[in-house]
Motif scaffolding. Structure first.
Motif, short mmCIF file in Angstrom:
data_model
loop_
_atom_site.label_atom_id
_atom_site.label_comp_id
_atom_site.label_asym_id
_atom_site.label_seq_id
_atom_site.Cartn_x
_atom_site.Cartn_y
_atom_site.Cartn_z
N ASP A 140 92.38 -99.29 8.81
CA ASP A 140 91.15 -100.12 8.22
C ASP A 140 90.11 -99.92 7.26
O ASP A 140 89.78 -100.97 7.69
CB ASP A 140 90.92 -100.82 9.89
CG ASP A 140 89.92 -100.23 11.15
OD1 ASP A 140 89.71 -98.60 10.26
OD2 ASP A 140 89.78 -99.68 11.89
N GLY A 141 89.97 -98.43 7.27
CA GLY A 141 89.01 -98.78 5.95
C GLY A 141 87.64 -97.35 6.50
O GLY A 141 86.90 -96.82 6.13
N TYR A 142 88.00 -97.60 7.86
CA TYR A 142 86.81 -96.94 8.68
C TYR A 142 87.21 -95.19 8.96
O TYR A 142 88.30 -95.01 9.62
CB TYR A 142 86.51 -97.68 10.20
CG TYR A 142 85.34 -98.99 9.97
CD1 TYR A 142 84.63 -98.78 9.78
CD2 TYR A 142 86.01 -100.54 9.34
CE1 TYR A 142 83.52 -99.59 9.96
CE2 TYR A 142 84.95 -101.34 9.20
CZ TYR A 142 84.40 -101.61 9.07
OH TYR A 142 83.47 -102.71 8.90
N THR A 143 85.85 -95.19 9.36
CA THR A 143 85.76 -93.44 10.00
C THR A 143 86.04 -93.88 10.90
O THR A 143 85.47 -94.15 11.68
CB THR A 143 85.16 -92.12 9.08
OG1 THR A 143 83.74 -92.37 9.95
CG2 THR A 143 84.70 -92.20 7.81
N HIS A 144 87.11 -92.37 11.93
CA HIS A 144 86.96 -92.42 13.69
C HIS A 144 85.75 -92.10 14.10
O HIS A 144 85.28 -92.72 15.27
CB HIS A 144 87.92 -91.17 13.30
CG HIS A 144 88.61 -91.32 14.98
ND1 HIS A 144 88.75 -92.40 15.96
CD2 HIS A 144 87.99 -90.25 15.97
CE1 HIS A 144 89.25 -92.24 17.19
NE2 HIS A 144 88.55 -91.12 17.38
N ARG B 143 84.00 -97.76 -0.43
CA ARG B 143 84.33 -97.62 1.18
C ARG B 143 83.76 -99.40 1.45
O ARG B 143 83.15 -99.14 2.59
CB ARG B 143 82.75 -97.37 1.95
CG ARG B 143 82.65 -95.45 1.37
CD ARG B 143 83.47 -94.42 2.69
NE ARG B 143 84.35 -94.98 4.14
CZ ARG B 143 83.79 -94.96 4.93
NH1 ARG B 143 82.46 -94.66 5.08
NH2 ARG B 143 84.13 -95.80 5.85
N VAL B 144 84.45 -100.19 0.41
CA VAL B 144 84.63 -101.28 0.99
C VAL B 144 85.75 -102.28 1.89
O VAL B 144 86.42 -101.58 1.95
CB VAL B 144 84.83 -102.17 -0.19
CG1 VAL B 144 84.42 -103.27 -0.27
CG2 VAL B 144 84.05 -101.95 -1.95
N ARG B 145 85.36 -102.51 2.89
CA ARG B 145 85.73 -102.57 4.34
C ARG B 145 85.26 -103.65 4.63
O ARG B 145 83.66 -104.07 4.81
CB ARG B 145 85.65 -101.56 4.85
CG ARG B 145 84.53 -100.87 5.90
CD ARG B 145 85.12 -99.99 5.88
NE ARG B 145 83.73 -99.17 6.92
CZ ARG B 145 82.21 -99.00 6.08
NH1 ARG B 145 82.19 -99.21 5.19
NH2 ARG B 145 81.16 -98.08 6.92
#
Lengths: 367, 367
Positions: free
Chosen positions: A216-220, B313-315
């Protein structure tokens, strides 16, 4: 009734967190009868000191936990996955600093000042939360208790030490090369994520990636801050009660994470800054350093080596009543890791919870 | 119709921004007929180069602006306050990089890609916005134009260079001392704010103070980000149309600011990330660097020396439909200062606006 003396094993004893676990255990209230220092085969044979006594580091194997009461683990998720079920099987209660068991519904995720009560239902493994999450819930829990909390937006400023001693060493090597105008002579190999494909210079730079990316584009790391916060504060990792979003950035600092947090309270009686200060100052382990007129605010340099979490720059969002900004700093290797783990162990001892309930081993049995 | 050649003065020519103004002017489309390099008495007599020709720096006085068409100023607010009205009186159009005139209703505050139109009503002085504000409005303006913007929450990661060359030098001296384990031998004298009471080490540290504190607990830097954003985007420094709040933090980086931004759009048709990327990529001066699968995101190291603003980092905020997170980086001394100023001058030349309207001098007359 607790034991007179506890036999303690430290898994990952030679690392940045492990060495601090030894120090924190030396300074703890836990009566340590025997200490066993465990690490990988590569580190076995090294000598470390505990309370002035030399201890030879042993290679961690399942049998290393025979006769052990308490395990403090910080040797990476795969080692925890492999070895902690073996420790539980042998009757040892484990405090695990890796992320491996944190989202397991059979494992309490504990910051003692916030949810010590969750220790009561442990099944032999207690997880120590992610460093960034710990210091954030420390600062926000007194607000939540008194005024309710509906939304949190956090941007982190995370030190290299969160990725271990090798990341600190890499930052320092790169920094010296930069100052010598020789940056091209150093090839980053650790940061941002040891096991990931690309590595970048952190010295005099910023890396908006901590841990690997999710789909989803987030880091863990950002994922952890969202779900661990909910599990610790609300007992449900997916609770919609508090909305949380996070951006995690690595900064060229060795030790001490900073966090810029915007939050909204539920209470219609919007608290004043003095009221927020009062709730925070009364919360154990939290220190308010907030005097703009005297230029006093938390800094990593002054938080290093301290067990407390420091909060400052508390001020209202000038256009959204009930919303506030603040700034949090803590030693990520102490409250963020080693101290919080030893603190959990202290509470387990004090509450006479250093025993593995029957049937626990089966919960973590690996096929 | 414009002139064939322009006589240009640079006020503050020896500083971190001034030297870059010279370079950016060399590479600009402006036909420079004569260049005058001005600075304080202390720097007068130094020699700098413009297009390969040696130029002796002169002490800045009111008469220095006789016969000058265009002034680029970056010598501190008090020098702009004292000298720019004298330049305007002498018929020179001034682009001022200091904060002194930014909130003056008679002074356009311009990021050319966002509000070039405001140049049309200038009265001899055009203000260059604060570095942090410029890169933020660059990234958010394409979103605002297409989807509307209702709220912005920003946390900055600002490089030492924003406080001038002496701050970069201080950071490097402190960093070397830190690596030598000799930090106590260095006494900070510049950061966080040159004129403030206390100074703190920035090397391997974080300072949540940029510029002085206001009575409401915000720093003046944070105040600028709130009100400059509204003036640039909406033409009204107090507009309630977009809610803005900011936390500004100095990080141990020499050049290149980072920003973590959370924002909310007005449009009920929540844009997808692909749609946001498309709007941003089409915006002049903005470069999308956003491929998590390949670990691609903006970094100060790769933005240094570039005129563009970089966004990645667009999310989506996973719990608030219509809200998003992103990460912005730009060279604070170029797009944040020298290049944006020279770019304003280029547009003034292209639009034939290098002339002081009658009556302008009286607007800025000092008693």
């Amino acid at each position: 009734m607790g034991k007179e003396k506890y036999r303690v094993a430290i898994l990952g004893a030679t690392g940045a967190v492990g060495t601090r676990m030894i120090q924190q255990l030396e300074q703890s209230t836990i009566p340590v009868g025997e200490i066993r220092l465990l690490a990988s085969a590569r580190s076995a044979g090294k000598t470390l000191s505990f309370n002035g006594k030399s201890i030879v580091v042993e290679e961690a194997r399942p049998e290393s936990f025979d006769g052990i009461d308490l395990v403090l683990a910080s040797a990476g998720g795969s080692n925890s996955a492999r070895l902690l079920p073996e420790a539980v099987k042998r009757g040892a209660v484990c405090v695990d600093n890796t992320s491996y068991f944190r989202m397991n519904d059979q494992v309490p995720l504990v910051v003692p000042e916030v949810n010590e009560k969750d220790l009561a239902w442990h099944h032999g493994i207690i997880a120590n939360p992610n460093c960034s999450t710990i210091q954030m819930v420390m600062a926000l829990e007194p607000v939540r208790q008194k005024y309710g909390l509906t939304r949190v937006i956090v941007s982190t400023y995370q030190a290299a030490g969160g990725a271990g001693q090798s990341a600190i060493d890499e930052l320092e090597t790169e920094s010296q090369a930069y100052l010598n105008r020789d940056s091209e002579k150093v090839t980053p190999a650790i940061l941002p994520v040891k096991g990931d494909t690309h590595h970048y210079q952190l010295a005099f730079n910023l890396l908006p990636q901590i841990d690997v990316f999710e789909a989803d584009g987030y880091t863990h790391e950002e994922w952890k801050m969202i779900h661990e916060t909910k599990k610790i504060m609300l007992g449900d990792k997916n609770s919609p009660e508090i909305k949380v979003t996070a951006t995690c950035v690595r900064v060229p600092v060795s030790v001490g994470h900073g966090e810029s947090v915007w939050f909204e309270v539920a209470d219609q009686q919007k608290p004043t800054i003095a009221q927020l200060h009062q709730s925070m100052a009364a919360f154990p382990g939290l220190v308010v350093v907030d005097d703009p007129a005297s230029q006093l605010y938390p800094q990593p340099k002054t938080a290093e080596g301290r067990r407390e979490t420091f909060v400052g720059r508390v001020r209202p969002d000038l256009e959204t009543p009930g919303a506030y900004n603040l700034w949090i700093v803590a030693d990520n290797l102490l409250k963020g890791a080693a101290w919080n783990s030893v603190q959990i162990a202290e509470r387990l001892v004090a509450d006479d919870l250093v025993r593995v309930p029957e049937g626990s081993a089966a919960l973590f049995a690996t096929e």
